[in-house]
Design an enzyme around this catalytic site. Structure first.
Site, PDB file in Angstrom:
ATOM      1  CG  ASP A   1       7.311  15.784   9.829  1.00 38.07           C
ATOM      2  OD1 ASP A   1       6.482  15.985   8.924  1.00 38.07           O
ATOM      3  OD2 ASP A   1       7.967  14.721   9.943  1.00 38.07           O
TER       4      ASP A   1
ATOM      5  CG  ASN B   1       4.207  14.318   6.149  1.00 38.86           C
ATOM      6  OD1 ASN B   1       5.156  14.816   6.757  1.00 38.86           O
ATOM      7  ND2 ASN B   1       4.093  14.363   4.837  1.00 38.86           N
TER       8      ASN B   1
ATOM      9  CG  ASP C   1       8.104  14.625   5.244  1.00 40.73           C
ATOM     10  OD1 ASP C   1       8.115  15.249   6.332  1.00 40.73           O
ATOM     11  OD2 ASP C   1       7.810  15.169   4.159  1.00 40.73           O
TER      12      ASP C   1
ATOM     13  CG  ASP D   1       4.235  19.216   7.481  1.00 37.98           C
ATOM     14  OD1 ASP D   1       3.459  19.622   8.369  1.00 37.98           O
ATOM     15  OD2 ASP D   1       4.698  18.048   7.458  1.00 37.98           O
TER      16      ASP D   1
ATOM     17  CG  ASP E   1      11.396  35.356   2.958  1.00 41.46           C
ATOM     18  OD1 ASP E   1      12.099  36.171   2.348  1.00 41.46           O
ATOM     19  OD2 ASP E   1      11.704  34.849   4.058  1.00 41.46           O
TER      20      ASP E   1
ATOM     21  CG  ASP F   1      15.869  36.868   0.322  1.00 45.21           C
ATOM     22  OD1 ASP F   1      16.315  36.616   1.448  1.00 45.21           O
ATOM     23  OD2 ASP F   1      16.443  36.519  -0.732  1.00 45.21           O
TER      24      ASP F   1
ATOM     25  CD  GLU G   1      18.065  39.712   3.928  1.00 47.98           C
ATOM     26  OE1 GLU G   1      18.663  38.891   4.614  1.00 47.98           O
ATOM     27  OE2 GLU G   1      17.934  39.582   2.691  1.00 47.98           O
TER      28      GLU G   1
ATOM     29  CG  HIS H   1      16.449  32.246   7.769  1.00 49.15           C
ATOM     30  ND1 HIS H   1      15.962  33.526   7.976  1.00 49.15           N
ATOM     31  CD2 HIS H   1      16.855  32.192   6.480  1.00 49.15           C
ATOM     32  CE1 HIS H   1      16.074  34.210   6.848  1.00 49.15           C
ATOM     33  NE2 HIS H   1      16.610  33.431   5.920  1.00 49.15           N
ATOM     34  CG  ASP H   2      20.041  34.284   6.479  1.00 44.40           C
ATOM     35  OD1 ASP H   2      19.851  33.135   6.046  1.00 44.40           O
ATOM     36  OD2 ASP H   2      19.599  35.314   5.941  1.00 44.40           O
TER      37      ASP H   2
HETATM   38  O1  TEU Z   1      19.928  36.555   2.803  1.00 50.19           O
HETATM   39  C1  TEU Z   1      20.596  37.594   2.149  1.00 50.19           C
HETATM   40  C2  TEU Z   1      21.966  37.751   2.546  1.00 50.19           C
HETATM   41  O2  TEU Z   1      22.511  38.830   2.376  1.00 50.19           O
HETATM   42  C3  TEU Z   1      22.719  36.564   3.053  1.00 50.19           C
HETATM   43  O3  TEU Z   1      23.772  36.321   2.176  1.00 50.19           O
HETATM   44  C4  TEU Z   1      23.258  36.764   4.400  1.00 50.19           C
HETATM   45  O4  TEU Z   1      24.184  37.809   4.400  1.00 50.19           O
HETATM   46  C5  TEU Z   1      23.942  35.502   4.817  1.00 50.19           C
HETATM   47  O5  TEU Z   1      22.996  34.473   4.810  1.00 50.19           O
HETATM   48  C6  TEU Z   1      24.512  35.602   6.196  1.00 50.19           C
HETATM   49  O6  TEU Z   1      25.093  34.378   6.520  1.00 50.19           O
HETATM   50  C7  TEU Z   1      18.755  36.125   2.219  1.00 50.19           C
HETATM   51  C8  TEU Z   1      18.126  35.004   3.010  1.00 50.19           C
HETATM   52  O7  TEU Z   1      17.781  35.456   4.289  1.00 50.19           O
HETATM   53  C9  TEU Z   1      19.036  33.816   3.012  1.00 50.19           C
HETATM   54  O8  TEU Z   1      18.525  32.766   3.783  1.00 50.19           O
HETATM   55  C10 TEU Z   1      19.215  33.372   1.591  1.00 50.19           C
HETATM   56  O9  TEU Z   1      20.137  32.321   1.557  1.00 50.19           O
HETATM   57  C11 TEU Z   1      19.683  34.506   0.705  1.00 50.19           C
HETATM   58  O10 TEU Z   1      18.936  35.702   0.895  1.00 50.19           O
HETATM   59  C12 TEU Z   1      19.506  34.133  -0.729  1.00 50.19           C
HETATM   60  O11 TEU Z   1      18.146  34.111  -1.030  1.00 50.19           O
HETATM   61 CA    CA Z   2       6.419  16.802   6.781  1.00 51.87          CA
END
Ligand code: TEU
Ligand code: CA
Length: 577
Positions: free
Chosen positions: A39, A41, A43, A47, A116, A218, A272, A346-347
């Site tokens: 970050d 700034n 908040d 960013d 993405d 995605d 993906e 991130h998932d």
């Molecule tokens: O994820 C696609 C997806 O199939 C997800 O539902 C995944 O199986 C799940 O997050 C597992 O816990 C993509 C992105 O990577 C995800 O961050 C998004 O939330 C999703 O698409 C919708 O755009």
């Molecule tokens: Ca920020």
């Protein structure tokens, strides 16, 4: 050291014996979740300026490319995966000018940038949807999928992010339901409509003409739907994603996207792609002229109990199954196309907690072991930011600490059904997506040096000892191990292109394989268990020369050609005949 590296780079550039060399096969990708990186700034939200301030950190990792999670305008119901304007930057992240500076900063450092591409759905705040929902005669109505209410209740579609799991939402003005595989704030786009497809291609050209180096696509397997909306086929029960991932015109659309856009640029594209090997391979079969790399789910889906939302098996996962899955995908891509390899994103929860061991005793060694795995397979590594530090799950106790729409809507489902919320909360400590989204840990100062304000998601209190500054100063840190491992991969085409063969295949504790190319051979040995384990070296060799080791001591090799490995020990040997 300097000259040795230079020599091997020259060797790499001149090596003509490998067919079809590509920069994106040889690159190590580093995934950045911008909201949680840095970050600038105060908040509390990471960013673009924050990323710019850390470009040298990224360069020093030795990675060749980054994948940025969405940075487009968004109301952030799903943290940027609900895009309200594809050609502008999220206000919280900065401006287009900041973006241009960041891109130049990466390129000046010879780091490629992929973005993405989220085109299965947009945000309900996107102009297209705001217009579409006003009237059936809007020119945008057909940008989305609708079920007219006069036809009755629509056939069931499951939503992944809905408190009733209902994938249709009624819209009064049009007296029809719109489809949303994800949250109601993420209406699915109608790829049947050629006008919509052209809008998307135009937007893709906008970014590619700016000079970005590719797209991570995605949920791309979901874009084509059977618009008669038949009843869900019962054989997919519980696995709706596999049904969604198999639409009738999917590959026609991707081929068209390739002809219209991708074929005109030298870019990396990664699908993906949920689904079986046979389905996924179609995206990357060169004969199909679609995409470059596939990002499959089978690896990270291992170890969950059936029919419960993200509950991992309390007995852990079976290493033999793990080995089988990764070997199966390796062998599929050895014939056609090219794969990716990852254990976190991130998932996903943090790889250390899910696939390694985050207890103080084994945190470092198991983290290094997993890093060795990711960086020694035949597939492009997508390494998730923070894993180089050995970050682990935060394991929230309170529902209010969570942010993720997937988790919150699933919590509501359990609550409505009168289910076991305590159990749910325990499961989430292991599997929730927010575990992988806590802010990056830069130093020991307040808020880990991530922000001077209040972070958008709590920071793991272990930042006091797991952070960049402390780890840079420690030659044995997981951070320094990661850099070393990146260097080893990048200077050895064998680790990138070499053939892959399992060694002691049925060993339930150790995952070992050779990588071999043009007479060069490496042996990778990974002890996945918190105890001493033994590997039988089942092939003939003269010498085993250690290239990397996550312990100070070498494994002992006895007269029976058995390697005695410490808990989570991982080593790579150069093998001479
Ligand atoms: O994820 C696609 C997806 O199939 C997800 O539902 C995944 O199986 C799940 O997050 C597992 O816990 C993509 C992105 O990577 C995800 O961050 C998004 O939330 C999703 O698409 C919708 O755009
Ligand atoms: Ca920020």
């Amino acid at each position: 050291m300097q000259t040795q590296q230079a020599d091997s780079q020259v060797m790499m550039q001149n090596d003509q014996s490998i067919p079809d060399r590509k920069w994106w096969k040889e690159a190590v990708f580093y995934q950045i979740y911008p909201r949680s990186f840095k970050d600038s700034n105060g908040d509390g939200v990471g960013d673009i300026k924050g990323i710019i301030s850390k470009l040298d950190y990224i360069k020093k990792l030795g990675v060749d490319a980054v994948w940025l999670n969405p940075i487009y305008a968004s109301p952030n119901y799903d943290n940027g995966y609900d895009i309200s304007d594809y050609q502008s930057i999220m206000t919280e992240f900065g401006t287009m000018d900041d973006f241009n500076k960041m891109l130049k900063g990466f390129h000046d450092r010879k780091i490629k940038v992929i973005m993405d591409l989220v085109v299965n759905h947009c945000s309900s705040n996107h102009k297209w949807f705001k217009e579409a929902r006003k009237s059936r005669s809007s020119k945008y109505y057909n940008y989305f999928h609708w079920w007219p209410a006069e036809n009755g209740v629509p056939p069931k579609r499951i939503s992944f992010f809905d408190e009733n799991a209902n994938g249709w939402k009624y819209n009064k003005e049009t007296n029809s339901y719109y489809l949303h595989y994800f949250a109601a704030q993420q209406p699915d786009l109608n790829w049947e409509n050629p006008v919509l497809r052209q809008e998307i291609y135009k937007m893709m050209r906008f970014w590619l003409d700016k000079g970005i180096d590719g797209f991570r696509m995605d949920a791309i397997a979901f874009i084509s739907k059977d618009i008669k909306f038949p009843l869900l086929p019962p054989e997919y029960n519980g696995n709706w994603a596999h049904y969604y991932a198999n639409g009738p015109f999917l590959h026609d659309y991707i081929k068209e996207m390739n002809t219209e856009v991708l074929s005109k640029y030298d870019v990396a594209t990664v699908a993906e792609a949920e689904g079986s090997v046979e389905k996924v391979i179609k995206f990357v079969d060169p004969a199909n002229h679609e995409l470059n790399m596939a990002y499959h789910f089978e690896g990270v889906e291992l170890g969950y109990l059936p029919n419960v939302y993200k509950r991992v098996d309390p007995n852990g996962y079976n290493l033999l199954e793990f080995k089988h899955i990764y070997s199966k995908w390796d062998s599929a891509f050895s014939v056609k196309g090219w794969g990716t390899i990852y254990l976190g994103n991130h998932d996903q929860p943090r790889m250390l907690t899910r696939w390694g061991n985050d207890t103080p005793e084994f945190r470092e060694v198991s983290s290094k072991m997993l890093t060795t795995f990711i960086l020694s397979m035949r597939a492009t590594p997508y390494y998730y930011f923070g894993d180089e530090l050995g970050m682990n799950n935060i394991k929230f106790d309170k529902i209010d600490d969570y942010n993720d729409i997937e988790l919150l809507t699933n919590y509501m489902q359990v609550k409505q059904k009168g289910g076991d919320l305590k159990r749910f909360m325990e499961d989430m400590k292991i599997s929730s997506r927010d575990n992988g989204r806590t802010p990056f840990q830069w130093n020991t100062s307040e808020n880990a040096g991530f922000t001077t304000g209040t972070p958008w998601l709590k920071i793991n209190p272990n930042y006091k000892y797991i952070n960049v500054e402390s780890e840079e100063a420690d030659s044995n840190s997981t951070l320094n191990y990661f850099k070393k491992m990146v260097g080893l991969r990048k200077n050895n085409l064998t680790l990138i292109y070499g053939s892959y063969h399992m060694v002691d295949e049925n060993n339930p504790d150790v995952y070992a394989y050779t990588r071999e190319l043009n007479g060069n051979r490496y042996l990778v040995v990974l002890n996945f268990k918190p105890r001493v384990s033994i590997l039988t070296v089942s092939f003939k060799y003269d010498h085993l020369d250690l290239e990397i080791n996550n312990y100070p001591d070498k494994p002992r090799l006895n007269d029976e050609h058995e390697l005695i490995l410490k808990p989570y020990q991982s080593v790579i040997y150069k093998v001479s005949k």
